[in-house]
Design a protein around this motif. Structure first.
Motif, PDB file in Angstrom:
ATOM      1  N   GLY A  39       0.859  -1.425   0.229  1.00  0.00           N
ATOM      2  CA  GLY A  39       0.543  -0.127  -0.033  1.00  0.00           C
ATOM      3  C   GLY A  39       0.666   1.351   0.281  1.00  0.00           C
ATOM      4  O   GLY A  39       0.173   2.658  -0.003  1.00  0.00           O
ATOM      5  N   LEU A  40       1.972   1.308   0.220  1.00  0.00           N
ATOM      6  CA  LEU A  40       3.200   2.142   0.119  1.00  0.00           C
ATOM      7  C   LEU A  40       3.765   2.835  -1.330  1.00  0.00           C
ATOM      8  O   LEU A  40       3.804   0.909  -1.781  1.00  0.00           O
ATOM      9  CB  LEU A  40       3.899   2.649   0.869  1.00  0.00           C
ATOM     10  N   PRO A  41       4.366   3.470  -1.937  1.00  0.00           N
ATOM     11  CA  PRO A  41       5.463   3.848  -2.755  1.00  0.00           C
ATOM     12  C   PRO A  41       6.282   2.273  -3.045  1.00  0.00           C
ATOM     13  O   PRO A  41       6.837   2.070  -1.729  1.00  0.00           O
ATOM     14  CB  PRO A  41       6.290   4.720  -2.790  1.00  0.00           C
ATOM     15  N   SER A  42       6.998   1.872  -3.832  1.00  0.00           N
ATOM     16  CA  SER A  42       7.646   1.209  -3.420  1.00  0.00           C
ATOM     17  C   SER A  42       9.053   0.940  -3.486  1.00  0.00           C
ATOM     18  O   SER A  42       8.911   2.384  -3.763  1.00  0.00           O
ATOM     19  CB  SER A  42       7.953   0.032  -5.235  1.00  0.00           C
ATOM     20  N   VAL A  43      10.501   0.488  -2.627  1.00  0.00           N
ATOM     21  CA  VAL A  43      11.598   0.693  -2.375  1.00  0.00           C
ATOM     22  C   VAL A  43      12.167   2.340  -3.544  1.00  0.00           C
ATOM     23  O   VAL A  43      12.248   3.180  -3.571  1.00  0.00           O
ATOM     24  CB  VAL A  43      12.544   0.168  -2.013  1.00  0.00           C
ATOM     25  N   HIS A  44      12.102   1.333  -4.959  1.00  0.00           N
ATOM     26  CA  HIS A  44      13.089   2.397  -5.563  1.00  0.00           C
ATOM     27  C   HIS A  44      12.231   3.957  -6.375  1.00  0.00           C
ATOM     28  O   HIS A  44      12.194   4.272  -6.691  1.00  0.00           O
ATOM     29  CB  HIS A  44      13.403   1.671  -7.228  1.00  0.00           C
ATOM     30  N   LYS A  45      10.684   3.736  -5.896  1.00  0.00           N
ATOM     31  CA  LYS A  45      10.198   4.605  -6.249  1.00  0.00           C
ATOM     32  C   LYS A  45      10.153   5.503  -5.154  1.00  0.00           C
ATOM     33  O   LYS A  45      10.209   6.690  -6.091  1.00  0.00           O
ATOM     34  CB  LYS A  45       8.020   4.233  -5.919  1.00  0.00           C
ATOM     35  N   LYS A  46      10.355   5.332  -3.895  1.00  0.00           N
ATOM     36  CA  LYS A  46      10.390   6.452  -3.110  1.00  0.00           C
ATOM     37  C   LYS A  46      12.164   6.733  -3.231  1.00  0.00           C
ATOM     38  O   LYS A  46      12.001   7.815  -2.732  1.00  0.00           O
ATOM     39  CB  LYS A  46       9.881   5.739  -1.708  1.00  0.00           C
ATOM     40  N   TYR A  47      13.034   5.730  -3.105  1.00  0.00           N
ATOM     41  CA  TYR A  47      14.059   6.294  -2.612  1.00  0.00           C
ATOM     42  C   TYR A  47      15.443   6.336  -4.735  1.00  0.00           C
ATOM     43  O   TYR A  47      16.608   6.252  -3.857  1.00  0.00           O
ATOM     44  CB  TYR A  47      15.318   4.755  -1.895  1.00  0.00           C
ATOM     45  N   GLY A  48      14.833   5.664  -5.298  1.00  0.00           N
ATOM     46  CA  GLY A  48      16.190   5.853  -6.124  1.00  0.00           C
ATOM     47  C   GLY A  48      16.153   4.159  -6.694  1.00  0.00           C
ATOM     48  O   GLY A  48      15.857   3.728  -5.406  1.00  0.00           O
ATOM     49  N   GLU A  49      16.959   4.196  -7.712  1.00  0.00           N
ATOM     50  CA  GLU A  49      16.980   2.216  -7.706  1.00  0.00           C
ATOM     51  C   GLU A  49      18.280   2.457  -7.269  1.00  0.00           C
ATOM     52  O   GLU A  49      18.489   0.783  -6.953  1.00  0.00           O
ATOM     53  CB  GLU A  49      17.185   1.921  -9.511  1.00  0.00           C
ATOM     54  N   ALA A  50      19.259   3.406  -7.293  1.00  0.00           N
ATOM     55  CA  ALA A  50      20.224   2.813  -6.647  1.00  0.00           C
ATOM     56  C   ALA A  50      19.837   2.604  -5.395  1.00  0.00           C
ATOM     57  O   ALA A  50      20.606   1.410  -5.053  1.00  0.00           O
ATOM     58  CB  ALA A  50      21.563   3.901  -6.953  1.00  0.00           C
ATOM     59  N   LEU A  51      19.270   3.531  -4.296  1.00  0.00           N
ATOM     60  CA  LEU A  51      19.294   2.647  -2.899  1.00  0.00           C
ATOM     61  C   LEU A  51      18.364   2.020  -2.261  1.00  0.00           C
ATOM     62  O   LEU A  51      18.875   0.706  -1.880  1.00  0.00           O
ATOM     63  CB  LEU A  51      18.415   4.246  -2.122  1.00  0.00           C
ATOM     64  N   ALA A  52      17.758   1.313  -4.007  1.00  0.00           N
ATOM     65  CA  ALA A  52      16.830   0.150  -4.082  1.00  0.00           C
ATOM     66  C   ALA A  52      17.251  -0.925  -4.224  1.00  0.00           C
ATOM     67  O   ALA A  52      17.277  -2.321  -3.329  1.00  0.00           O
ATOM     68  CB  ALA A  52      15.732   0.089  -4.645  1.00  0.00           C
ATOM     69  N   VAL A  53      18.415  -1.105  -4.761  1.00  0.00           N
ATOM     70  CA  VAL A  53      19.987  -2.032  -5.416  1.00  0.00           C
ATOM     71  C   VAL A  53      20.247  -2.342  -3.778  1.00  0.00           C
ATOM     72  O   VAL A  53      20.646  -3.304  -3.271  1.00  0.00           O
ATOM     73  CB  VAL A  53      20.199  -1.981  -6.439  1.00  0.00           C
ATOM     74  N   LEU A  54      20.826  -1.476  -3.511  1.00  0.00           N
ATOM     75  CA  LEU A  54      21.968  -0.771  -2.289  1.00  0.00           C
ATOM     76  C   LEU A  54      20.995  -1.774  -0.846  1.00  0.00           C
ATOM     77  O   LEU A  54      21.704  -2.693   0.195  1.00  0.00           O
ATOM     78  CB  LEU A  54      22.325   0.240  -1.930  1.00  0.00           C
ATOM     79  N   ALA A  55      19.572  -1.148  -0.521  1.00  0.00           N
ATOM     80  CA  ALA A  55      19.021  -1.634   0.905  1.00  0.00           C
ATOM     81  C   ALA A  55      18.950  -3.554   0.485  1.00  0.00           C
ATOM     82  O   ALA A  55      19.184  -3.709   1.393  1.00  0.00           O
ATOM     83  CB  ALA A  55      17.574  -1.328   0.437  1.00  0.00           C
ATOM     84  N   GLY A  56      18.537  -4.322  -0.652  1.00  0.00           N
ATOM     85  CA  GLY A  56      18.436  -5.230  -0.906  1.00  0.00           C
ATOM     86  C   GLY A  56      20.060  -6.152  -0.767  1.00  0.00           C
ATOM     87  O   GLY A  56      19.884  -7.204   0.011  1.00  0.00           O
ATOM     88  N   ASP A  57      20.844  -5.572  -0.669  1.00  0.00           N
ATOM     89  CA  ASP A  57      22.167  -5.022  -0.676  1.00  0.00           C
ATOM     90  C   ASP A  57      22.449  -6.378   1.245  1.00  0.00           C
ATOM     91  O   ASP A  57      22.692  -7.170   1.093  1.00  0.00           O
ATOM     92  CB  ASP A  57      23.837  -5.014  -1.480  1.00  0.00           C
ATOM     93  N   ALA A  58      22.517  -4.850   1.327  1.00  0.00           N
ATOM     94  CA  ALA A  58      22.542  -4.791   2.446  1.00  0.00           C
ATOM     95  C   ALA A  58      21.608  -6.025   3.969  1.00  0.00           C
ATOM     96  O   ALA A  58      21.913  -6.539   4.612  1.00  0.00           O
ATOM     97  CB  ALA A  58      22.754  -3.123   3.180  1.00  0.00           C
ATOM     98  N   LEU A  59      20.288  -6.162   2.763  1.00  0.00           N
ATOM     99  CA  LEU A  59      19.939  -6.709   4.073  1.00  0.00           C
ATOM    100  C   LEU A  59      20.507  -7.858   3.993  1.00  0.00           C
ATOM    101  O   LEU A  59      19.825  -8.848   4.880  1.00  0.00           O
ATOM    102  CB  LEU A  59      18.207  -6.441   3.760  1.00  0.00           C
ATOM    103  N   ILE A  60      20.455  -8.514   2.783  1.00  0.00           N
ATOM    104  CA  ILE A  60      21.177  -9.946   2.523  1.00  0.00           C
ATOM    105  C   ILE A  60      22.874 -10.059   3.851  1.00  0.00           C
ATOM    106  O   ILE A  60      22.705 -11.544   4.240  1.00  0.00           O
ATOM    107  CB  ILE A  60      21.348 -10.323   1.275  1.00  0.00           C
ATOM    108  N   VAL A  61      23.704  -9.012   3.311  1.00  0.00           N
ATOM    109  CA  VAL A  61      24.315  -9.243   4.786  1.00  0.00           C
ATOM    110  C   VAL A  61      23.587  -9.269   5.421  1.00  0.00           C
ATOM    111  O   VAL A  61      23.975 -10.368   6.894  1.00  0.00           O
ATOM    112  CB  VAL A  61      25.600  -7.441   4.329  1.00  0.00           C
ATOM    113  N   SER A  62      23.063  -8.079   6.690  1.00  0.00           N
ATOM    114  CA  SER A  62      22.139  -8.480   7.789  1.00  0.00           C
ATOM    115  C   SER A  62      21.981  -9.722   8.278  1.00  0.00           C
ATOM    116  O   SER A  62      21.574 -10.219   9.447  1.00  0.00           O
ATOM    117  CB  SER A  62      21.517  -6.984   7.527  1.00  0.00           C
ATOM    118  N   ALA A  63      21.090 -10.671   6.932  1.00  0.00           N
ATOM    119  CA  ALA A  63      20.689 -11.520   6.914  1.00  0.00           C
ATOM    120  C   ALA A  63      21.480 -12.500   8.502  1.00  0.00           C
ATOM    121  O   ALA A  63      21.229 -13.376   9.015  1.00  0.00           O
ATOM    122  CB  ALA A  63      19.601 -12.124   6.118  1.00  0.00           C
ATOM    123  N   PHE A  64      22.328 -12.538   7.370  1.00  0.00           N
ATOM    124  CA  PHE A  64      23.827 -13.729   8.227  1.00  0.00           C
ATOM    125  C   PHE A  64      24.694 -12.481   9.041  1.00  0.00           C
ATOM    126  O   PHE A  64      24.764 -13.836   9.995  1.00  0.00           O
ATOM    127  CB  PHE A  64      24.460 -13.949   6.625  1.00  0.00           C
TER     128      PHE A  64
END
Lengths: 289, 289
Positions: A93-118
């Motif tokens: 129900g909200l703008p997707s991550v890249h719509k709100k922050y741009g594609e670069a930060l959406a890619v990096l947010a995903g990357d950092a979350l994968i790292v954080s999961a470990f």
């Protein structure tokens, strides 16, 4: 502490660890936005439920396992919504991550979350690392290649799709990861828990395919008709809505039958019956319940 | 077994684990393409050199640590070359991952490589997990938020950049990760090795800034003039080429002075002197050596 609170606290702890005064502020914001507010948190709930059924003798490790699974899910959503994948403008129900922050930060947010999961698995294992390798292998298998979420998304770039492998990787893998991680965090024989997780995943995928066709967009918080728009395989396309709902009932029954023997088998079964009712779109709930 | 062979074998083992008959073939190809043929493998070489200087009593774990660092580096390159970041068409003299396989598979290849970087640490720790939590924390800190590679790339989306944090995260973090992971894999006090790694990283960054200005494209295998084109901070912009080369000499001397006491300190020092000669573009090598 109840399940939603445990999950919420574990996720907040994980996200707080990605923030610092020396961190780039917009990326920190995009990461938090990718995780809060969340959806139904169904995978970490499943992880906690299995751990409880197996004794949950290391609750901190269980919490980390549940959060790890959810962070990987959030990472996959941030990437899956990108223009080069689903190009989805909204999520929950909200703008997707890249719509709100741009594609670069959406890619990096995903990357950092994968790292954080470990990282959170490591933090919860500092004193007693004996269960850490198994947990990492489970989480890795659920998220990477050859059969995790990344593999599932990867199938969407193929001209010829192995449907079984696609569904199992795109959805089943993380559900199987959730049940196995819950069991592994509690020191149980986690391989026994794979099939139950895969079956719950198949039921969830069927429910999602049905919702994509029959739900109003404001109920699911993201665009509908995406499967058809992206030419993705869908159980509704194969069986029609009614056939798909029948299939969903079978899948839920099959999942219940696959719960391994464990100290808390009966309460887990009751919980799964209650939880799977959420899978079904409102107008169809009496049919599948 | 010599260092390049150890690294090559460890990377091949890691990539083979991402492949299976049930894996989406193009993504599997894109992952392999992201890692082979490689560049100078300078970070895993550094990791192995530090582990050797500390006794290298668990060579399998050292190999996994070195490969983990390199996989994270390859993942960051695949993502950094995407149109939403540097939009680089070539890398190591070949088409960049997204130019060859498309953006979706370049994103997923990076994701899967990050997962793989942790999985191989788990696999190498199954029998003896005691060093695994530290290794994971080191590798996580080097790659995620708030201060790893993702943070470094994240700074490029900010209007106001913290230059010190940017350089440390974008380059220093993975070099510090390489030295600390080498020490941790060998059971040494890894925190002592952070500064040495950071200093080597600063020297490497300075050398890279210089190469971006003075090298012919066929020598570095990627487009030149990228720092200016993307308005990225560069030591050459601040100090000019000659000043930057002087600074590079200082940075290398500082790194050598920061090597902690360890059984193999002298051979490590000699190795670093030889390795850092590679940092300097051919035409300038006598000045900085």
């Amino acid at each position: 502490m109840n399940t939603p609170t445990r999950i919420d606290q574990a996720l907040k702890f994980a996200i707080a660890s990605t923030e610092a005064e020396t961190a780039p502020p917009l990326l920190a914001e995009a990461i938090r936005y990718s995780v809060f507010p969340g959806g139904a948190r169904i995978r970490p709930r499943l992880c906690l439920a299995v751990a409880s059924a197996c004794g949950d003798d290391r609750p901190m490790l269980t919490d980390a396992a549940a959060a790890s699974i959810e962070l990987l899910h959030c990472a996959s959503l941030a990437h899956d919504d990108l223009p080069c994948f689903d190009d989805a403008a909204t999520r929950r129900g909200l703008p997707s991550v890249h719509k709100k922050y741009g594609e670069a930060l959406a890619v990096l947010a995903g990357d950092a979350l994968i790292v954080s999961a470990f990282e959170i698995l490591a933090k919860a294992s500092l004193a007693k690392p004996s269960r850490l390798p198994s947990l990492m292998m489970i989480v890795g298998q659920a998220s990477g290649m050859p059969s995790g979420i990344a593999a599932g998304q990867g199938w969407e770039s193929e001209t010829k799709i192995d449907l079984e492998a696609y569904h199992q990787a795109k959805t089943g893998s993380l559900f199987a990861g959730a049940t196995m991680a819950g069991a592994a965090a509690a020191g149980a024989d986690f391989l026994q828990w794979r099939e139950f997780g895969q079956r719950i995943g198949s039921a969830y995928q069927a429910a999602d395919d049905i919702k994509d066709v029959v739900s109003p967009p404001d109920e699911i918080g993201k665009p509908v008709g995406q499967d058809a728009a992206h030419h993705r395989p869908s159980i509704v396309e194969d069986l029609g809505v009614e056939g798909a709902v029948d299939r969903l009932k079978d899948l839920i029954a099959g999942a219940l039958a696959a719960i391994p023997d464990c100290p808390g088998k009966d309460p887990l079964r009751e919980l799964i019956v209650a939880e799977t009712k959420r899978f079904v779109p409102k107008g169809l709930s009496t049919q599948a319940a």
